[in-house]
Design a protein around this motif. Structure first.
Motif, mmCIF file in Angstrom:
data_model
loop_
_atom_site.group_PDB
_atom_site.id
_atom_site.type_symbol
_atom_site.label_atom_id
_atom_site.label_comp_id
_atom_site.label_asym_id
_atom_site.label_seq_id
_atom_site.Cartn_x
_atom_site.Cartn_y
_atom_site.Cartn_z
ATOM 1 N N LYS A 207 70.364 46.138 -67.966
ATOM 2 C CA LYS A 207 68.918 46.010 -68.027
ATOM 3 C C LYS A 207 68.212 46.379 -66.737
ATOM 4 O O LYS A 207 67.013 46.593 -66.737
ATOM 5 C CB LYS A 207 68.564 44.544 -68.332
ATOM 6 N N MET A 208 68.904 46.399 -65.638
ATOM 7 C CA MET A 208 68.205 46.652 -64.392
ATOM 8 C C MET A 208 69.119 47.364 -63.396
ATOM 9 O O MET A 208 70.333 47.323 -63.522
ATOM 10 C CB MET A 208 67.693 45.338 -63.782
ATOM 11 N N VAL A 209 68.468 47.984 -62.439
ATOM 12 C CA VAL A 209 69.197 48.634 -61.352
ATOM 13 C C VAL A 209 68.470 48.284 -60.064
ATOM 14 O O VAL A 209 67.256 48.446 -59.982
ATOM 15 C CB VAL A 209 69.198 50.167 -61.517
ATOM 16 N N ALA A 210 69.196 47.800 -59.081
ATOM 17 C CA ALA A 210 68.568 47.518 -57.791
ATOM 18 C C ALA A 210 69.378 48.236 -56.734
ATOM 19 O O ALA A 210 70.597 48.177 -56.740
ATOM 20 C CB ALA A 210 68.575 46.016 -57.508
ATOM 21 N N SER A 229 62.919 48.213 -72.516
ATOM 22 C CA SER A 229 63.507 48.550 -73.817
ATOM 23 C C SER A 229 64.002 49.985 -73.691
ATOM 24 O O SER A 229 63.955 50.557 -72.618
ATOM 25 C CB SER A 229 62.468 48.416 -74.926
ATOM 26 N N ASP A 230 64.412 50.571 -74.777
ATOM 27 C CA ASP A 230 64.869 51.952 -74.751
ATOM 28 C C ASP A 230 63.782 52.890 -74.304
ATOM 29 O O ASP A 230 64.042 53.941 -73.753
ATOM 30 C CB ASP A 230 65.270 52.393 -76.174
ATOM 31 N N TYR A 253 55.600 53.078 -63.947
ATOM 32 C CA TYR A 253 56.162 52.878 -65.265
ATOM 33 C C TYR A 253 56.586 54.217 -65.844
ATOM 34 O O TYR A 253 56.116 55.269 -65.420
ATOM 35 C CB TYR A 253 55.166 52.187 -66.201
ATOM 36 N N ASP A 254 57.438 54.141 -66.842
ATOM 37 C CA ASP A 254 57.977 55.351 -67.457
ATOM 38 C C ASP A 254 58.124 55.048 -68.944
ATOM 39 O O ASP A 254 58.930 54.199 -69.314
ATOM 40 C CB ASP A 254 59.341 55.641 -66.816
ATOM 41 N N TYR A 255 57.326 55.679 -69.759
ATOM 42 C CA TYR A 255 57.444 55.485 -71.210
ATOM 43 C C TYR A 255 58.077 56.735 -71.783
ATOM 44 O O TYR A 255 57.494 57.803 -71.689
ATOM 45 C CB TYR A 255 56.068 55.355 -71.871
ATOM 46 N N ILE A 256 59.235 56.573 -72.407
ATOM 47 C CA ILE A 256 59.869 57.749 -73.034
ATOM 48 C C ILE A 256 59.701 57.572 -74.531
ATOM 49 O O ILE A 256 60.394 56.775 -75.163
ATOM 50 C CB ILE A 256 61.356 57.827 -72.652
ATOM 51 N N LEU A 257 58.759 58.264 -75.089
ATOM 52 C CA LEU A 257 58.492 58.154 -76.517
ATOM 53 C C LEU A 257 59.132 59.340 -77.217
ATOM 54 O O LEU A 257 59.669 60.224 -76.588
ATOM 55 C CB LEU A 257 56.986 58.120 -76.755
#
Lengths: 308, 74
Positions: A207-210, A229-230, A253-257
């Protein structure tokens, strides 16, 4: 630019911990390459913003070989001494040829003013990869070239980097647990006689990358990406230079639709930017880019079309 | 007369010393000259030849594309 030299390699070997019941330490996954440490954060936060018109046409001749033509028209910034930004309208055409093979990758781009940018990536063996990157211009002493030799082990990666004008560097990254990988780099540059060392760490789950990186050039970079989410992911980034006391923090933010991809970010320097890529139909992409720099009062808008 | 003779001897001594040091220097210079020359030629060769090389490798990969496909805009 505080950080002139790209991260190179250095020695930081962490000894493997003894076998634990939960984690199989002898069978750790291979870590990401050192230069892709901040990959997820850069995907969301690195601005591909452009100003003006951009048109890219890629023509595939067969599965491996393609030619590309691209036209860019718009103002380009010239670094100026005063606080005002000076922009000069330019237009150029770039021709490119790409060859994609699982073992050999060749990408060449040439502009109307004679500038060539070439990238070569060859898999010598399964584990050893040679990469070369060059920008060649007609002017004297303006060309640059860089050669990388990457070795991929079972749970580590090592890289040696050689550049023109006597630049040598090495990076090493090792998976310490299933989620955590640590690495470091060392480099020596001949022209301004400088050497540096840096360390990096990356923790990732589903779920995350740091990730965080410190270098002796004074750069400290930390970023955090959360995959909601995906389709949605949020990222935040913090860059600090402890010599020049420069701080930049950004949130994006990054929305991949399905048919579009929207990326937006806001910066502590007063810069808000957004990029929209929309797929109009098969192989036809429409791009809109906007970048508002409220501090410098510089507003950039661009649009483009990508075919193929 | 004596002074001129002594000057000449001194001059010859210096001359021979100068020749040996320039021989040592010249090996290093020669290597440097050669590497600079080869790098310059490599740069020019890459500048003109990289894109033709990619096109050549691409046109010989299979399935082999036609020359017409290379030149036509569609």
């Amino acid at each position: 630019m505080a950080d002139i030299f790209p991260p190179l390699t250095a020695a930081q070997v962490d000894a493997k911990i003894k076998v634990d019941e939960k984690v199989d330490y002898s069978n750790l996954p291979c870590p990401v390459p050192y230069e892709e440490l901040h990959r997820e954060a850069l995907m969301s936060l690195r601005s591909d913003n452009f100003e003006g018109l951009r048109f890219d046409f890629t023509r595939a001749l067969n599965q491996k070989f393609s030619l590309s033509h691209s036209v860019m028209m718009g103002p380009t910034e010239i670094p100026s001494q005063s606080s005002e930004t000076i922009k000069i309208p330019t237009a150029h055409y770039e021709f490119g040829a790409n060859y994609y093979d699982p073992k050999l990758l060749l990408i060449g781009r040439v502009m109307t003013d004679g500038r060539l940018s070439a990238r070569v990536k060859a898999d010598l063996t399964e584990k050893l990869v040679v990469k070369a990157n060059a920008q060649i211009t007609n002017e004297q002493h303006q060309s640059q070239a860089m050669f990388n030799f990457d070795y991929m082990g079972s749970d580590y990666r090592a890289q040696l980097q050689l550049g023109q004008s006597a630049l040598i560097g090495a990076t090493y990254i090792q998976s310490v647990t299933n989620h955590l990988s640590l690495g470091g780099e060392v480099f020596w540059a001949g022209v301004p006689r400088k050497s540096g060392i840096g360390y990096a760490a990356r923790y990732e789950t589903d779920k995350m990358v740091a990730s965080a990186q410190v270098a002796s050039t004074g750069a400290v970079v930390m970023n955090y990406v959360q995959k909601i989410s995906d389709k949605v992911s949020l990222a935040t980034d913090f860059m600090y230079n402890y010599f020049s006391r420069d701080v930049t923090a950004s949130v994006g933010y990054d929305y991949i639709l399905r048919q579009a991809r929207v990326r937006g970010k806001i910066d502590s320097n007063g810069v808000a930017s957004a990029l929209l890529e929309e797929r109009l139909s098969m192989g036809l992409n429409f791009l809109l880019s906007a970048e508002l720099d409220h501090k410098k009062k510089d507003y950039k808008f661009g649009f483009g079309l990508t075919v193929g | 007369m004596e002074s001129t003779i002594s000057l000449k001897v001194k001059g010859k001594g210096k001359g021979s010393k100068g020749a040996s040091s320039s021989d040592d220097k010249s090996k290093y210079q020669v290597v440097k000259e050669w590497t600079n020359w080869s790098l310059r030629k490599a740069k020019v060769a890459t500048h003109y030849g990289f894109i033709p090389l990619v096109i050549f490798i691409g046109m010989n990969s299979d399935p082999k594309p036609h020359l017409f496909q290379l030149l036509s805009p569609v």
